[in-house]
Design a protein around this motif. Structure first.
Motif, PDB file in Angstrom:
ATOM      1  N   CYS A 178     -58.995   3.715  19.791  1.00 53.76           N
ATOM      2  CA  CYS A 178     -59.539   5.052  19.821  1.00 53.76           C
ATOM      3  C   CYS A 178     -60.711   5.139  18.866  1.00 53.76           C
ATOM      4  CB  CYS A 178     -58.477   6.088  19.435  1.00 53.76           C
ATOM      5  SG  CYS A 178     -57.796   5.850  17.784  1.00 53.76           S
ATOM      6  N   ASN A 179     -61.505   6.194  19.024  1.00 51.68           N
ATOM      7  CA  ASN A 179     -62.597   6.384  18.085  1.00 51.68           C
ATOM      8  C   ASN A 179     -62.071   7.034  16.813  1.00 51.68           C
ATOM      9  OD1 ASN A 179     -62.506   9.225  18.390  1.00 51.68           O
ATOM     10  ND2 ASN A 179     -63.878   9.144  20.152  1.00 51.68           N
ATOM     11  N   GLU A 180     -62.969   7.210  15.839  1.00 45.91           N
ATOM     12  CA  GLU A 180     -62.533   7.657  14.518  1.00 45.91           C
ATOM     13  C   GLU A 180     -61.882   9.031  14.547  1.00 45.91           C
ATOM     14  OE1 GLU A 180     -64.764   6.514  10.922  1.00 45.91           O
ATOM     15  OE2 GLU A 180     -65.195   8.676  10.770  1.00 45.91           O
ATOM     16  N   GLU A 181     -62.485   9.979  15.228  1.00 45.23           N
ATOM     17  CA  GLU A 181     -61.908  11.324  15.240  1.00 45.23           C
ATOM     18  C   GLU A 181     -60.553  11.328  15.939  1.00 45.23           C
ATOM     19  OE1 GLU A 181     -62.879  15.961  16.459  1.00 45.23           O
ATOM     20  OE2 GLU A 181     -64.424  14.420  16.692  1.00 45.23           O
ATOM     21  N   GLN A 182     -60.416  10.582  17.018  1.00 46.22           N
ATOM     22  CA  GLN A 182     -59.122  10.501  17.688  1.00 46.22           C
ATOM     23  C   GLN A 182     -58.063   9.916  16.760  1.00 46.22           C
ATOM     24  OE1 GLN A 182     -60.371   8.166  21.079  1.00 46.22           O
ATOM     25  NE2 GLN A 182     -60.192   9.911  22.465  1.00 46.22           N
ATOM     26  N   LEU A 183     -58.441   8.859  16.036  1.00 47.57           N
ATOM     27  CA  LEU A 183     -57.499   8.260  15.097  1.00 47.57           C
ATOM     28  C   LEU A 183     -57.111   9.261  14.017  1.00 47.57           C
ATOM     29  CD1 LEU A 183     -55.921   5.940  13.806  1.00 47.57           C
ATOM     30  CD2 LEU A 183     -58.058   5.219  12.704  1.00 47.57           C
ATOM     31  N   PHE A 184     -58.096   9.936  13.426  1.00 44.12           N
ATOM     32  CA  PHE A 184     -57.801  10.891  12.359  1.00 44.12           C
ATOM     33  C   PHE A 184     -56.907  12.024  12.868  1.00 44.12           C
ATOM     34  CE2 PHE A 184     -61.844   9.926   9.638  1.00 44.12           C
ATOM     35  CZ  PHE A 184     -61.367   8.643   9.439  1.00 44.12           C
TER      36      PHE A 184
ATOM     37  N   CYS B 296     -50.400   3.105  13.672  1.00 42.84           N
ATOM     38  CA  CYS B 296     -51.419   3.017  14.713  1.00 42.84           C
ATOM     39  C   CYS B 296     -51.883   1.569  14.858  1.00 42.84           C
ATOM     40  CB  CYS B 296     -52.605   3.919  14.382  1.00 42.84           C
ATOM     41  SG  CYS B 296     -52.178   5.646  14.072  1.00 42.84           S
ATOM     42  N   PRO B 297     -51.307   0.807  15.780  1.00 36.83           N
ATOM     43  CA  PRO B 297     -51.727  -0.581  15.963  1.00 36.83           C
ATOM     44  C   PRO B 297     -53.165  -0.687  16.469  1.00 36.83           C
ATOM     45  CG  PRO B 297     -49.567  -0.180  16.953  1.00 36.83           C
ATOM     46  CD  PRO B 297     -50.151   1.155  16.618  1.00 36.83           C
ATOM     47  N   ASP B 298     -53.877  -1.690  15.995  1.00 39.19           N
ATOM     48  CA  ASP B 298     -55.224  -2.008  16.465  1.00 39.19           C
ATOM     49  C   ASP B 298     -56.140  -0.784  16.406  1.00 39.19           C
ATOM     50  OD1 ASP B 298     -57.216  -3.678  17.429  1.00 39.19           O
ATOM     51  OD2 ASP B 298     -56.759  -3.236  19.525  1.00 39.19           O
ATOM     52  N   ALA B 299     -56.043  -0.016  15.323  1.00 33.99           N
ATOM     53  CA  ALA B 299     -56.770   1.247  15.254  1.00 33.99           C
ATOM     54  C   ALA B 299     -57.919   1.257  14.258  1.00 33.99           C
ATOM     55  CB  ALA B 299     -55.799   2.380  14.900  1.00 33.99           C
ATOM     56  N   LEU B 300     -57.932   0.361  13.271  1.00 35.08           N
ATOM     57  CA  LEU B 300     -59.040   0.329  12.329  1.00 35.08           C
ATOM     58  C   LEU B 300     -60.298  -0.094  13.083  1.00 35.08           C
ATOM     59  CD1 LEU B 300     -59.415   0.709   9.211  1.00 35.08           C
ATOM     60  CD2 LEU B 300     -59.434  -1.791   9.063  1.00 35.08           C
ATOM     61  N   PRO B 301     -61.447   0.557  12.835  1.00 39.95           N
ATOM     62  CA  PRO B 301     -62.676   0.163  13.538  1.00 39.95           C
ATOM     63  C   PRO B 301     -62.909  -1.337  13.440  1.00 39.95           C
ATOM     64  CG  PRO B 301     -63.045   2.163  12.282  1.00 39.95           C
ATOM     65  CD  PRO B 301     -61.670   1.686  11.914  1.00 39.95           C
ATOM     66  N   ARG B 302     -63.277  -1.933  14.564  1.00 39.21           N
ATOM     67  CA  ARG B 302     -63.420  -3.388  14.605  1.00 39.21           C
ATOM     68  C   ARG B 302     -64.441  -3.892  13.600  1.00 39.21           C
ATOM     69  NH1 ARG B 302     -61.135  -4.930  19.623  1.00 39.21           N
ATOM     70  NH2 ARG B 302     -59.295  -3.593  19.818  1.00 39.21           N
ATOM     71  N   SER B 303     -65.538  -3.149  13.446  1.00 39.63           N
ATOM     72  CA  SER B 303     -66.581  -3.589  12.515  1.00 39.63           C
ATOM     73  C   SER B 303     -66.072  -3.594  11.076  1.00 39.63           C
ATOM     74  CB  SER B 303     -67.817  -2.697  12.633  1.00 39.63           C
ATOM     75  OG  SER B 303     -67.490  -1.340  12.362  1.00 39.63           O
ATOM     76  N   LEU B 304     -65.270  -2.588  10.718  1.00 34.57           N
ATOM     77  CA  LEU B 304     -64.713  -2.521   9.370  1.00 34.57           C
ATOM     78  C   LEU B 304     -63.678  -3.619   9.168  1.00 34.57           C
ATOM     79  CD1 LEU B 304     -64.410  -1.224   6.620  1.00 34.57           C
ATOM     80  CD2 LEU B 304     -62.926   0.520   7.645  1.00 34.57           C
TER      81      LEU B 304
ATOM     82  N   VAL C 273     -49.944   5.246   7.623  1.00 35.17           N
ATOM     83  CA  VAL C 273     -50.075   6.299   6.615  1.00 35.17           C
ATOM     84  C   VAL C 273     -48.724   7.000   6.500  1.00 35.17           C
ATOM     85  CG1 VAL C 273     -51.368   8.337   5.848  1.00 35.17           C
ATOM     86  CG2 VAL C 273     -52.480   6.656   7.339  1.00 35.17           C
ATOM     87  N   PHE C 274     -48.282   7.269   5.277  1.00 36.27           N
ATOM     88  CA  PHE C 274     -47.012   7.978   5.109  1.00 36.27           C
ATOM     89  C   PHE C 274     -47.007   8.755   3.796  1.00 36.27           C
ATOM     90  CE2 PHE C 274     -46.464   3.617   3.616  1.00 36.27           C
ATOM     91  CZ  PHE C 274     -45.853   3.758   2.388  1.00 36.27           C
TER      92      PHE C 274
ATOM     93  N   VAL D 265     -53.147  13.081  11.529  1.00 35.90           N
ATOM     94  CA  VAL D 265     -52.785  14.451  11.146  1.00 35.90           C
ATOM     95  C   VAL D 265     -51.580  14.931  11.933  1.00 35.90           C
ATOM     96  CG1 VAL D 265     -53.547  16.853  11.319  1.00 35.90           C
ATOM     97  CG2 VAL D 265     -55.044  15.142  10.270  1.00 35.90           C
ATOM     98  N   ARG D 266     -51.603  14.725  13.242  1.00 35.64           N
ATOM     99  CA  ARG D 266     -50.483  15.173  14.081  1.00 35.64           C
ATOM    100  C   ARG D 266     -49.175  14.523  13.666  1.00 35.64           C
ATOM    101  NH1 ARG D 266     -50.661  12.527  19.585  1.00 35.64           N
ATOM    102  NH2 ARG D 266     -49.418  11.004  18.394  1.00 35.64           N
ATOM    103  N   ASP D 267     -49.205  13.206  13.465  1.00 35.55           N
ATOM    104  CA  ASP D 267     -47.966  12.505  13.096  1.00 35.55           C
ATOM    105  C   ASP D 267     -47.476  12.900  11.715  1.00 35.55           C
ATOM    106  OD1 ASP D 267     -48.008  11.236  15.521  1.00 35.55           O
ATOM    107  OD2 ASP D 267     -48.688   9.292  14.752  1.00 35.55           O
ATOM    108  N   LEU D 268     -48.393  13.106  10.765  1.00 33.67           N
ATOM    109  CA  LEU D 268     -47.973  13.541   9.433  1.00 33.67           C
ATOM    110  C   LEU D 268     -47.307  14.909   9.502  1.00 33.67           C
ATOM    111  CD1 LEU D 268     -50.978  12.390   7.202  1.00 33.67           C
ATOM    112  CD2 LEU D 268     -48.678  11.413   7.261  1.00 33.67           C
ATOM    113  N   ARG D 269     -47.844  15.798  10.321  1.00 34.29           N
ATOM    114  CA  ARG D 269     -47.231  17.129  10.483  1.00 34.29           C
ATOM    115  C   ARG D 269     -45.836  17.007  11.082  1.00 34.29           C
ATOM    116  NH1 ARG D 269     -52.461  19.800  12.782  1.00 34.29           N
ATOM    117  NH2 ARG D 269     -53.229  21.031  11.010  1.00 34.29           N
TER     118      ARG D 269
END
Length: 223
Positions: free
Chosen positions: A14-20, A35-43, A185-186, A24-28
């Protein structure tokens, strides 16, 4: 808190906003996200490249506690760490990404996150970190724990899982493989967790979003 659910095996791209927004949704809803395979590939590639260039001497034995209470304890943990201070391009990219996540979390969840600290972690084969909390309820200023993994082609037989425990149900746990690009994130005060031994070198970046507990008599240190 309800028992920890099973983790769906499908990778998340997913893109950054989708990931963020997912974070947020899961923390709530449950206080953690995986989130597997979610960090931006370039980073991910930048952090991997930096690790490949780093001298082992940059890493030091990880301890337990802060400042005067900091001690080395082989019974509790045996990993090595290197703090990220933004001196390298990869470190700056990582801190920039974490800063954007921090601002998004503050806007959406009103957490008052004030600062962020993080380090590379290296677990050699057989290394571990026993069950622990990143913060003690009402006594510390770590609010959210963030972990990303930098291990390509990680298999179940390699071990090294992060285990999250349900504080309200001792029998409930969730094992997370440290696969490349996975973001976890937890809530730091809510989830006891441990790192199991692996059969190969295991690399990650661990970080904590913190609130400010400075007073007129004491400046809250970053770590």
């Amino acid at each position: 808190m309800s028992a920890l659910p099973d983790l769906a095996p499908a990778a998340l791209a997913c893109n950054e906003e989708q990931l963020f927004r997912r974070i947020v949704r899961d923390l709530r809803e449950r206080g953690f996200t995986v989130c597997p395979d979610a960090l931006p590939r370039s980073l991910t590639a930048s952090l991997q490249g930096h690790l490949a260039e780093m001298n082992d001497a940059r890493f030091s034995r990880a301890g337990v506690g802060r400042q005067q209470a900091h001690t080395l304890n082989d019974f509790v943990r045996t990993d090595e760490i290197c703090w990220i201070n933004g001196e390298s391009a990869a470190g700056r990219d990582w801190l920039d990404w974490a800063g954007r996540l921090q601002r998004f979390l503050n806007r959406e969840l009103l957490l008052g996150l004030f600062s962020f600290e993080s380090h590379f972690a290296h677990y050699r084969p057989g290394d571990f970190y026993r069950k622990h909390l990143d913060a003690f309820r009402g006594e510390a200023n770590r609010v959210l724990s963030l972990v990303v993994y930098l291990n390509p082609d990680w298999q179940l037989a390699d071990g090294g899982e992060l285990v999250l425990y349900d504080e309200d149900d001792a029998s409930a746990s969730l094992k997370i493989l440290p696969g490349l690009g996975t973001v976890v994130v937890f809530l730091s005060e809510e989830f006891p967790h441990e790192v199991l031994p692996a059969t190969r070198d295991r690399y990650s970046v661990a970080g904590w979003f913190r609130v400010n507990q400075s007073t007129g008599q004491r400046v809250d240190p970053p770590r």
